[in-house]
Design an enzyme around this catalytic site. Structure first.
Site, PDB file in Angstrom:
ATOM      1  N   CYS A 147     -67.829  89.034 -47.817  1.00 43.72           N
ATOM      2  CA  CYS A 147     -66.840  90.040 -47.540  1.00 43.72           C
ATOM      3  C   CYS A 147     -67.700  91.380 -46.953  1.00 43.72           C
ATOM      4  CB  CYS A 147     -66.175  90.652 -48.890  1.00 43.72           C
ATOM      5  SG  CYS A 147     -65.157  91.833 -48.334  1.00 43.72           S
ATOM      6  N   CYS A 150     -66.286  94.747 -47.864  1.00 44.71           N
ATOM      7  CA  CYS A 150     -66.923  94.967 -48.943  1.00 44.71           C
ATOM      8  C   CYS A 150     -68.396  95.568 -49.053  1.00 44.71           C
ATOM      9  CB  CYS A 150     -66.738  94.109 -50.198  1.00 44.71           C
ATOM     10  SG  CYS A 150     -65.297  92.934 -50.303  1.00 44.71           S
ATOM     11  N   ASP A 151     -69.065  94.773 -48.570  1.00 46.92           N
ATOM     12  CA  ASP A 151     -70.651  94.841 -48.516  1.00 46.92           C
ATOM     13  C   ASP A 151     -71.576  95.527 -47.401  1.00 46.92           C
ATOM     14  OD1 ASP A 151     -70.249  94.393 -51.029  1.00 46.92           O
ATOM     15  OD2 ASP A 151     -70.527  91.937 -50.660  1.00 46.92           O
TER      16      ASP A 151
END
Ligand code: NDP
Length: 332
Positions: A147, A150-151
């Protein structure tokens, strides 16, 4: 054999399911949440969550899901851990058949549900190569991610690799150029599957390099350093190289966890459940779907929570309009 009767049963305990539980329990529907094989969902296998509103300093994924859980339980949500093997949606109340685990033989719990909210989520597809496993076994969550939204932020000024040739891989690669010093897209064939416009953006981007006909064989690094390199195999030349990188984003597709409902509920070709208009209603009255099992597009914790809220409100209205007998738990 244990038999449980409930007004609202929520299948899956990620952000969508537990938000549905918070709303349904505050509406005094005394919901039952059934944990899946990954209680808390995909956030429990990530580290810092920095984009969930309300946590200015960020929060660890597992801690966030504990908060969701505690909040749901505070208002009377019951949470059980059984593996649902089979469902019967042909009449209300719906019937769910539970076993102790996926490989157990016997059905030990029968759950009758006046309404059902499906929040079984989706699972990222993984390559299945050494080093990719979640921490502490491998580097998953410590340099290996599925992701970018997200990261990506954790890879500021670092070289990273994106694996895949579809629209998700293109989107992730472009997004990651905001942070990374360079992005290498590794694809197993000599052409992308992605839409032309996305391909062109990738191919014309000065920070992105593409390695064609290339397969990832291993992800190397340590617990302390995170990812250090990946082993790449060129399936045309037979050459194997050690390619330095500090992050690996696997973008080879997601699979919604909806096999249980195949043939009963409308779903698209990939298996995402189809809901009606602006509601979370499926084609079976009294069955609602939310979160990543229903949303192939946004796939964020906050959007999953939003659709979980919507599903609970839809279920509450449905229950008010279509009441059945009072639910109670019976030990048989
Ligand atoms: P796709 O299935 O479209 O693409 C998956 C990619 O991963 C393919 O290139 C495939 O290679 C590769 N792949 C699959 N398995 C492996 C493996 N084991 N090893 C190496 N490579 C592998 O998935 P996406 O998630 O990209 O997209 C899903 C759907 O969502 C699509 O319909 C897409 O169009 C849509 N989408 C749309 C977006 C948009 O419009 N902005 C954004 C994101 C997704 P190969 O090509 O060789 O099969």
């Amino acid at each position: 054999m244990k038999q449980i009767e409930k007004k609202v049963v929520i299948l899956g305990s990620g952000p969508a399911g537990l938000t549905a539980a918070i709303y349904a329990s505050r509406a005094q529907l005394e919901p039952l949440v059934i944990d899946g094989p990954q209680p808390g969902g995909q956030l429990t296998i990530t580290t810092d969550v920095e984009n969930y509103p309300g946590f200015a300093k960020g929060i660890m994924g597992p801690a966030l899901m504990s908060e969701f859980r505690e909040q749901a339980e505070r208002f009377g949500t019951e949470i059980i851990n059984v593996w649902i093997d089979r469902v019967d949606l042909s009449e209300r109340p719906f019937t769910l058949y539970g076993k102790e685990s996926a490989d157990a033989d016997e059905v030990t719990t029968i759950i009758k549900a006046e309404s059902l909210i499906i929040s079984t989520g989706a699972s990222a597809k993984w390559l299945g190569v050494p080093g990719e496993e979640p921490v502490p076994v491998g580097l998953g969550g410590n340099g290996v991610s599925a992701c970018a939204t997200c990261d990506g932020f954790f890879f500021r000024d670092r070289p990273i690799v994106v694996v895949g040739g579809g629209d998700t891989a293109m989107e992730e690669a472009i997004f990651l150029t905001k942070f990374a010093s360079s992005v290498t897209v590794v694809h197993r064939r000599d052409e992308f599957r992605a839409s032309k416009i996305m391909q062109e953006r990738v191919l014309n981007h000065e920070k992105i390099t593409v390695l064609w006909n290339t397969e990832v064989k291993e992800i190397k690094g340590t617990k302390e350093t995170g990812v250090e390199s990946i082993v790449l195999y060129n399936n045309q030349t037979g050459e194997t190289i050690d390619y330095p990188t500090q992050g690996v984003f696997i973008a080879i597709g997601h699979k919604p966890n909806t096999d249980l409902f195949r043939g009963m509920l409308d779903m698209d070709d990939v298996g995402y459940l189809i809901t009606e208009g602006r509601t979370m209603a499926t084609n079976v009255p009294g069955v609602f779907a939310c979160g990543d099992a229903q949303d192939s597009y946004y796939r964020q914790a906050i959007t999953a929570a939003g659709t979980g809220c919507m599903a609970a409100i839809d279920a509450e209205r449905f229950m008010a309009e279509h009441p059945l007998a009072k639910a109670e738990e019976i030990a048989v």
